[in-house]
Enzyme design. Structure first.
Site, PDB file in Angstrom:
ATOM      1  N   LYS A 115     -13.827  -6.259 -10.706  1.00 35.10           N
ATOM      2  CA  LYS A 115     -13.153  -6.558  -8.977  1.00 35.10           C
ATOM      3  C   LYS A 115     -13.524  -7.977  -9.123  1.00 35.10           C
ATOM      4  CE  LYS A 115     -11.609  -4.438  -5.593  1.00 35.10           C
ATOM      5  NZ  LYS A 115     -10.656  -3.349  -5.405  1.00 35.10           N
ATOM      6  N   GLY A 224      -6.292   1.222   9.950  1.00 36.20           N
ATOM      7  CA  GLY A 224      -5.901   0.301   8.841  1.00 36.20           C
ATOM      8  C   GLY A 224      -4.499   0.428   8.506  1.00 36.20           C
ATOM      9  N   GLY A 226      -2.249  -1.639   6.520  1.00 37.10           N
ATOM     10  CA  GLY A 226      -1.607  -2.497   5.384  1.00 37.10           C
ATOM     11  C   GLY A 226      -0.907  -1.639   4.585  1.00 37.10           C
ATOM     12  N   ASN A 227      -1.156  -1.936   3.189  1.00 40.74           N
ATOM     13  CA  ASN A 227      -0.413  -1.466   2.101  1.00 40.74           C
ATOM     14  C   ASN A 227      -0.720  -0.062   1.809  1.00 40.74           C
ATOM     15  OD1 ASN A 227      -0.958  -0.485  -0.905  1.00 40.74           O
ATOM     16  ND2 ASN A 227       0.782  -1.747  -0.869  1.00 40.74           N
ATOM     17  N   GLY A 229      -2.550   2.076   4.211  1.00 37.13           N
ATOM     18  CA  GLY A 229      -2.410   3.086   5.425  1.00 37.13           C
ATOM     19  C   GLY A 229      -0.879   3.042   5.882  1.00 37.13           C
TER      20      GLY A 229
HETATM   21  P1  NAD Z   1      -4.282  -4.635   3.393  1.00 34.62           P
HETATM   22  O1  NAD Z   1      -4.808  -5.987   3.308  1.00 34.62           O
HETATM   23  O2  NAD Z   1      -2.938  -4.464   2.854  1.00 34.62           O
HETATM   24  O3  NAD Z   1      -4.420  -3.934   4.480  1.00 34.62           O
HETATM   25  C1  NAD Z   1      -5.812  -3.846   5.303  1.00 34.62           C
HETATM   26  C2  NAD Z   1      -5.590  -3.175   6.564  1.00 34.62           C
HETATM   27  O4  NAD Z   1      -6.864  -2.928   7.346  1.00 34.62           O
HETATM   28  C3  NAD Z   1      -4.569  -4.129   7.638  1.00 34.62           C
HETATM   29  O5  NAD Z   1      -4.001  -3.569   8.525  1.00 34.62           O
HETATM   30  C4  NAD Z   1      -5.773  -4.669   8.759  1.00 34.62           C
HETATM   31  O6  NAD Z   1      -5.168  -5.378   9.714  1.00 34.62           O
HETATM   32  C5  NAD Z   1      -6.693  -3.423   8.805  1.00 34.62           C
HETATM   33  N1  NAD Z   1      -8.015  -3.872   9.215  1.00 34.62           N
HETATM   34  C6  NAD Z   1      -8.815  -4.873   8.926  1.00 34.62           C
HETATM   35  N2  NAD Z   1      -9.905  -4.861   9.757  1.00 34.62           N
HETATM   36  C7  NAD Z   1      -9.726  -3.509  10.680  1.00 34.62           C
HETATM   37  C8  NAD Z   1     -10.302  -3.030  11.722  1.00 34.62           C
HETATM   38  N3  NAD Z   1     -11.613  -3.437  11.921  1.00 34.62           N
HETATM   39  N4  NAD Z   1      -9.810  -1.796  12.214  1.00 34.62           N
HETATM   40  C9  NAD Z   1      -8.634  -1.418  11.861  1.00 34.62           C
HETATM   41  N5  NAD Z   1      -7.984  -1.945  10.881  1.00 34.62           N
HETATM   42  C10 NAD Z   1      -8.508  -3.143  10.156  1.00 34.62           C
HETATM   43  O7  NAD Z   1      -5.276  -3.886   2.386  1.00 34.62           O
HETATM   44  P2  NAD Z   1      -4.770  -2.675   1.508  1.00 34.62           P
HETATM   45  O8  NAD Z   1      -4.536  -3.009  -0.068  1.00 34.62           O
HETATM   46  O9  NAD Z   1      -4.196  -1.601   2.263  1.00 34.62           O
HETATM   47  O10 NAD Z   1      -6.436  -1.966   1.287  1.00 34.62           O
HETATM   48  C11 NAD Z   1      -7.116  -1.207   2.072  1.00 34.62           C
HETATM   49  C12 NAD Z   1      -8.355  -0.595   1.659  1.00 34.62           C
HETATM   50  O11 NAD Z   1      -7.847   0.186   0.516  1.00 34.62           O
HETATM   51  C13 NAD Z   1      -9.466  -1.449   1.142  1.00 34.62           C
HETATM   52  O12 NAD Z   1     -10.556  -0.898   1.223  1.00 34.62           O
HETATM   53  C14 NAD Z   1      -9.095  -1.617  -0.454  1.00 34.62           C
HETATM   54  O13 NAD Z   1     -10.082  -1.667  -1.329  1.00 34.62           O
HETATM   55  C15 NAD Z   1      -8.498   0.117  -0.644  1.00 34.62           C
HETATM   56  N6  NAD Z   1      -7.635   0.129  -1.727  1.00 34.62           N
HETATM   57  C16 NAD Z   1      -6.429  -0.385  -2.027  1.00 34.62           C
HETATM   58  C17 NAD Z   1      -5.643  -0.160  -2.989  1.00 34.62           C
HETATM   59  C18 NAD Z   1      -4.201  -0.910  -3.164  1.00 34.62           C
HETATM   60  O14 NAD Z   1      -3.710  -0.542  -4.178  1.00 34.62           O
HETATM   61  N7  NAD Z   1      -3.978  -1.756  -2.331  1.00 34.62           N
HETATM   62  C19 NAD Z   1      -6.125   0.627  -4.135  1.00 34.62           C
HETATM   63  C20 NAD Z   1      -7.325   1.292  -4.113  1.00 34.62           C
HETATM   64  C21 NAD Z   1      -7.906   1.040  -2.722  1.00 34.62           C
END
Ligand code: NAD
Length: 421
Positions: A115, A224, A226-227, A229
Site C-alpha cells: 500500500k 461514502g 466515492g468510487n 459507494g
Molecule cells: P473515494 O475517494 O472515491 O471515496 C471516498 C468517499 O468517502 C467520498 O465520497 C468521501 O466524501 C467519503 N467520505 C470521506 N469522509 C467521510 C465521512 N466522514 N462520512 C461520510 N463519507 C465520507 O474512495 P474509494 O476508492 O471509494 O475508497 C473508499 C474505501 O474503500 C476506502 O476505505 C478504500 O480503501 C476502500 N477500497 C477501495 C477500493 C477501490 O477500488 N477504490 C478497493 C478496495 C477497498
C-alpha cells in the site's frame, strides 16, 4: 475524518491482534515449530518512508510525507492502492498493506500485498501541482516498482487520472510499463469493469447474503459516495434493493421508500455532494438511519466504540466496502447483538480481482469484454464468499475470523514450502 483512536483501537493494532489470534486458532506454533509464522506474516518486508518536495504554482514549495509499504511478496508481486488524504500515516499504510496481503490470498489472486499513501489534501492542490506530486512520488520509488515487483492501484482520492500519471512517469525509466499500475484509463491499457469492480463486488456479496439468509426488501444505507459507494449503490438499485440513506464527507440524505440512485448520481456529479438532494431529507448521522444493512465505503474506523450504539436495532448486516471501517471494540458489541459482519478482505476484493485481470490483459496484449471481466470477478467473489461462510459454519467462527484463517493458512503453507533461509 481525523478521529482520535482509543489506546489499542487503531486499525494497525486491530489487524495485528487478529493475525496473532488467528495464528493461535491455526496452531502455527505446534504445526510449524520454530518457524515464527505469525511474525513472518505480520511484519512487513520493506517500509519506504520519504518526503516529496514539489514547486507550487505560487512560486513556493510543497513538502509532503509519503509512504510505500511492501508488506509481503510470498504469493506474488506486492499489490495495493495509493491513498491521498491528510490523515495518512505510517501505521495506517501498514494496516492497509497487511489487509492487501490477506485479501489477495483469500480470493486466490497471485499477488502479495502492499500500500502507498501521501499525507495531502488533494483539494488544496491545483491539478498541475497534484500531477507534479504524483510524478515526484513515483520518481522516488521507481526502483521498487515494476510489473513483477510492486504494482500500485487507486484508493481514496486517487483514480484513473492519477494511475495514468504513475504509468507515464514510470515509462521514463522502463519499457515494460503497462502492468506497473492498475486502474488505468482504458486508453492506456486499463480494463473494462475496473472502475465498477469494487462497488459491484460489494453489491454482489450483499445480494448473496440476503438470498442465503432470506432477508427480504432490506433497507440499506451507504456511508461514502466515492468510487466504491457509488457503484455499490448503482448495482444494488439495479438489483431492486432499497438504498434509503447515503452520505459523503459533506452530509447525509435519507428517503425511507428508497433513494433514486440514478438521479442522486447525476446530482452528485453536478454539485459535488449529496447534501440538499431534492427527493430526500437531510440526516445528521447516517448511523441513525433506520437500516437493516449498513455498507461503510469511506475511511477506517468510522464505526467505533464511541458511536456503535447509534446504529439502530434493526441492523442485521454490515458489509465492509471500506478497509477497516469497524473497530475491534465496535465489532465485539455488534457480534453480541447478533449483527453479521462481512469483512473487508472479502467484501471489497472485487477491485484487486479486476486489477489482476488488468495486469493479465496487459501482459497478454489481448483485451476482454466487460461481461467477461465482471463475469470472472463474480465467480471469484462468490467462490470466496461461500468458502468463508462454509468454513465459519464448520468451525463456529465469525466471518472475519474465518476469512483470516483461510487466508493465513495459505500464506503459511507457502512460507513453509519456501523454507527457512
Ligand atoms: P473515494 O475517494 O472515491 O471515496 C471516498 C468517499 O468517502 C467520498 O465520497 C468521501 O466524501 C467519503 N467520505 C470521506 N469522509 C467521510 C465521512 N466522514 N462520512 C461520510 N463519507 C465520507 O474512495 P474509494 O476508492 O471509494 O475508497 C473508499 C474505501 O474503500 C476506502 O476505505 C478504500 O480503501 C476502500 N477500497 C477501495 C477500493 C477501490 O477500488 N477504490 C478497493 C478496495 C477497498
Amino acid at each position: 475524518m481525523h478521529r482520535k483512536h482509543r489506546k489499542n483501537e487503531d486499525p494497525f493494532t486491530c489487524v495485528m491482534e487478529m493475525i496473532r489470534r488467528t495464528g493461535e486458532i491455526l496452531e502455527f506454533d505446534k504445526r510449524f515449530p520454530g518457524a515464527k509464522m505469525v511474525e513472518r506474516i505480520a511484519i512487513s518486508d520493506k517500509i519506504i518512508r520519504f518526503k516529496s518536495i514539489i514547486p507550487r504554482d505560487d512560486g513556493g514549495v510543497g513538502v509532503f510525507q509519503c509512504y510505500r509499504v511492501q508488506q509481503s511478496d510470498t504469493l506474488g508481486p506486492y499489490k495495493g492502492g495509493t491513498r491521498l488524504h491528510p490523515s495518512v500515516n505510517m501505521d495506517e499504510v501498514k494496516a492497509l498493506a497487511t489487509l492487501m496481503t490477506l485479501k489477495t490470498s483469500l480470493v486466490d489472486v497471485p499477488f502479495g500485498g502492499g500500500k502507498g499513501g501521501i499525507c495531502v489534501d488533494p483539494k488544496g492542490l491545483s491539478v498541475m501541482e497534484l500531477e507534479r506530486l504524483i510524478r515526484r512520488y513515483v520518481n522516488q520509488i521507481k526502483d521498487d516498482l515494476g510489473p513483477d515487483e510492486d504494482i500500485p492501484a487507486p484508493d481514496v482520492n486517487s483514480g484513473p487520472r492519477e494511475m495514468a500519471w504513475i504509468y507515464d512517469e514510470y515509462r521514463n525509466y522502463s519499457e515494460s510499463a503497462r502492468g506497473v499500475v492498475t486502474g488505468k484509463p482504458l486508453e492506456l491499457g486499463g480494463s473494462l469493469g475496473r472502475l465498477q469492480a469494487t462497488g459491484y463486488g460489494v453489491a454482489l456479496i450483499t445480494e448473496r447474503f440476503c438470498y442465503g439468509n432470506k432477508l427480504v426488501n432490506p433497507a440499506i444505507s451507504i456511508e461514502g459516495f466515492g468510487n466504491v459507494g457509488q457503484f455499490a449503490a448503482m448495482k444494488l438499485s439495479e438489483m431492486g434493493f432499497r438504498v434509503i440513506a447515503v452520505s459523503d464527507s459533506g452530509g447525509c440524505v435519507v428517503n425511507q421508500t428508497g433513494l433514486n440512485i440514478t438521479r442522486l448520481l447525476a446530482y452528485k456529479r453536478e454539485k459535488g455532494q449529496v447534501a440538499d438532494f431534492p427527493d430526500a431529507k437531510p440526516l445528521g448521522n447516517i448511523l441513525e438511519a433506520p437500516m437493516d444493512i449498513h455498507i461503510p465505503c469511506a475511511l477506517g474506523h468510522s464505526i467505533n466504540g464511541e458511536n456503535v450504539d447509534q446504529l439502530g436495532s434493526n441492523l442485521k448486516l454490515i458489509v465492509e466496502g471500506a478497509n477497516s471501517p469497524v473497530s475491534s471494540q465496535a465489532e465485539k458489541i455488534l457480534e453480541g447483538k447478533g449483527v453479521t459482519l462481512v469483512p473487508d478482505i472479502l467484501a471489497n476484493a472485487g477491485g484487486v480481482i479486476v486489477s489482476y485481470y488488468e495486469w493479465v490483459q496487459n501482459r497478454e496484449g489481448l483485451y476482454w469484454s466487460e461481461d467477461e471481466v465482471l463475469g470472472r470477478m463474480n465467480g471469484k467473489m462468490i467462490a470466496a464468499y461461500d468458502r468463508v461462510v462454509n468454513y465459519a459454519e464448520e468451525k463456529k467462527l465469525f466471518l472475519r475470523q474465518a476469512a483470516y484463517c483461510l487466508s493465513m493458512e495459505k500464506i503459511a503453507r507457502a512460507i513453509n514450502y519456501r523454507g527457512s533461509q
